[in-house]
Design a protein around this motif. Structure first.
Motif, PDB file in Angstrom:
ATOM      1  N   ASP A   8       0.827  -1.210   0.000  1.00  0.00           N
ATOM      2  CA  ASP A   8       0.000   0.000   0.000  1.00  0.00           C
ATOM      3  C   ASP A   8       0.861   1.260   0.000  1.00  0.00           C
ATOM      4  OD1 ASP A   8      -2.378  -1.390  -0.044  1.00  0.00           O
ATOM      5  OD2 ASP A   8      -2.649  -1.344   2.131  1.00  0.00           O
ATOM      6  N   GLU A   9       1.913   1.267   0.806  1.00  0.00           N
ATOM      7  CA  GLU A   9       2.789   2.433   0.891  1.00  0.00           C
ATOM      8  C   GLU A   9       3.496   2.683  -0.445  1.00  0.00           C
ATOM      9  OE1 GLU A   9       3.091   4.523   3.283  1.00  0.00           O
ATOM     10  OE2 GLU A   9       2.364   3.544   5.092  1.00  0.00           O
ATOM     11  N   ILE A  10       3.972   1.616  -1.065  1.00  0.00           N
ATOM     12  CA  ILE A  10       4.650   1.749  -2.356  1.00  0.00           C
ATOM     13  C   ILE A  10       3.671   2.247  -3.424  1.00  0.00           C
ATOM     14  CG2 ILE A  10       5.737   0.426  -4.225  1.00  0.00           C
ATOM     15  CD1 ILE A  10       6.996  -1.309  -1.964  1.00  0.00           C
ATOM     16  N   THR A  11       2.455   1.729  -3.387  1.00  0.00           N
ATOM     17  CA  THR A  11       1.430   2.178  -4.326  1.00  0.00           C
ATOM     18  C   THR A  11       1.144   3.665  -4.154  1.00  0.00           C
ATOM     19  OG1 THR A  11       0.415  -0.023  -4.349  1.00  0.00           O
ATOM     20  CG2 THR A  11      -0.945   1.810  -5.100  1.00  0.00           C
ATOM     21  N   ALA A  12       1.107   4.119  -2.912  1.00  0.00           N
ATOM     22  CA  ALA A  12       0.839   5.532  -2.651  1.00  0.00           C
ATOM     23  C   ALA A  12       1.945   6.421  -3.211  1.00  0.00           C
ATOM     24  CB  ALA A  12       0.685   5.762  -1.150  1.00  0.00           C
ATOM     25  N   VAL A  13       3.185   5.956  -3.153  1.00  0.00           N
ATOM     26  CA  VAL A  13       4.308   6.742  -3.667  1.00  0.00           C
ATOM     27  C   VAL A  13       4.317   6.753  -5.197  1.00  0.00           C
ATOM     28  CG1 VAL A  13       6.829   6.829  -3.870  1.00  0.00           C
ATOM     29  CG2 VAL A  13       5.765   6.452  -1.639  1.00  0.00           C
ATOM     30  N   LEU A  14       4.070   5.596  -5.813  1.00  0.00           N
ATOM     31  CA  LEU A  14       4.250   5.478  -7.263  1.00  0.00           C
ATOM     32  C   LEU A  14       2.990   5.806  -8.058  1.00  0.00           C
ATOM     33  CD1 LEU A  14       6.495   2.296  -7.414  1.00  0.00           C
ATOM     34  CD2 LEU A  14       7.165   4.701  -7.316  1.00  0.00           C
ATOM     35  N   GLY A  15       1.832   5.661  -7.443  1.00  0.00           N
ATOM     36  CA  GLY A  15       0.589   6.054  -8.104  1.00  0.00           C
ATOM     37  C   GLY A  15       0.370   5.378  -9.437  1.00  0.00           C
ATOM     38  N   THR A  16       0.063   6.164 -10.459  1.00  0.00           N
ATOM     39  CA  THR A  16      -0.271   5.595 -11.774  1.00  0.00           C
ATOM     40  C   THR A  16       0.946   5.045 -12.505  1.00  0.00           C
ATOM     41  OG1 THR A  16      -0.081   7.784 -12.774  1.00  0.00           O
ATOM     42  CG2 THR A  16      -2.278   7.087 -12.037  1.00  0.00           C
ATOM     43  N   ASP A  17       2.154   5.292 -11.989  1.00  0.00           N
ATOM     44  CA  ASP A  17       3.358   4.703 -12.590  1.00  0.00           C
ATOM     45  C   ASP A  17       3.489   3.218 -12.263  1.00  0.00           C
ATOM     46  OD1 ASP A  17       4.304   6.956 -13.884  1.00  0.00           O
ATOM     47  OD2 ASP A  17       5.460   7.646 -12.148  1.00  0.00           O
ATOM     48  N   LEU A  18       2.707   2.740 -11.295  1.00  0.00           N
ATOM     49  CA  LEU A  18       2.871   1.369 -10.815  1.00  0.00           C
ATOM     50  C   LEU A  18       2.178   0.360 -11.727  1.00  0.00           C
ATOM     51  CD1 LEU A  18       3.895  -0.402  -8.370  1.00  0.00           C
ATOM     52  CD2 LEU A  18       1.557  -0.251  -7.517  1.00  0.00           C
TER      53      LEU A  18
END
Length: 246
Positions: free
Chosen positions: A3-13
């Motif tokens: 979840d934390e990584i998703t929050a940082v990377l957003g639509t780039d993920l």
């Protein structure tokens, strides 16, 4: 962490994927890392990379160390070995990442390829877990056997160069299992697999390594015995890799 990584990377993920001992069912709280592969749509800019670095510096060792490789999806197809990556974090890299953040703008000086990824991604395809994003088989290509074997050989060489005797013995067992059956086992699974097949001398070595790894009892024998076993295994892997390439 996903979840934390998703929050940082957003639509780039593209996705966050678990591999290693936690995915294989043999996580050792005293010795294991939490291993993640993060796939992105395009290379990260400096600001996004610095934000990810700060997150991992904060969260690693709370309570377990993290090892995270970030890969641009366009570098996966066509497949190349050693595979390129966009960013890497582990506790072994903590100091250099902290220094890079202090210097600013954020940029790390390191090789942009990693021979370990061939074996890691092949194991991920077989036994990994998609935590967020696109399913594993849609993201990661099949890895050629010669590249997997070369990756495994490099890992055993690293263990020898760094004096990681227990790691070297148990990963040699994993290598033997892959060579014999084309499957990826955890360290503990591979040790038990090997104990059913090795001679008494090698079997005693593996049993000792397994005991130390599981923090039960015992010590490793002299280094010469360890590295004779590991080197013999690596020679078999190298011969198999050469045959696969032809």
């Amino acid at each position: 962490m996903a979840d934390e990584i998703t929050a940082v990377l957003g639509t780039d993920l593209v996705g966050v994927y678990l591999h290693g001992s936690a995915a294989l069912g043999s996580f050792n709280p005293d010795q294991s890392d939490v291993d993640l592969i993060v796939v992105i749509k395009q290379p990260l800019d400096e600001a996004r990379k610095a934000a990810l670095a700060k997150l991992l510096l904060t969260e690693s060792n709370r309570p377990y160390p993290l090892e995270v490789s970030v890969i641009d999806e366009t570098s996966l197809r066509p497949w190349r070995h050693p595979a390129p990556f966009d960013f890497h974090f582990s506790e072994g890299w903590r100091e250099r990442i902290e220094h890079a953040l202090e210097r600013g703008p954020f940029e790390l000086e390191y090789s942009r390829t990693n021979e370990d990824l061939a074996a890691e991604l092949a194991a991920l395809r077989e036994r990994g877990e998609c935590l967020r994003g696109v399913p594993i088989v849609e993201v990661f290509p099949e890895i050629p056997a010669a590249d997997v074997l070369d990756s495994i050989s490099g890992d055993l060489r690293w263990a020898e160069e760094n004096g990681r005797d227990v790691y070297g013995v148990l990963n040699a067992c994993r290598a033997l299992a892959y060579l014999a059956e084309g499957t990826f086992l955890s360290k503990t699974e591979a040790a038990r697999w090997a104990l059913e097949r090795l001679s008494s001398g090698d079997g005693d070595l593996v049993a000792r390594a397994l005991g130390v790894y599981e923090a039960r009892e015992g010590t490793m024998p002299d280094a010469d015995g360890v590295w004779t076993f590991v080197n013999r295994t690596r020679a078999r892997i190298d011969r198999a890799a050469a045959t696969s390439k032809t």
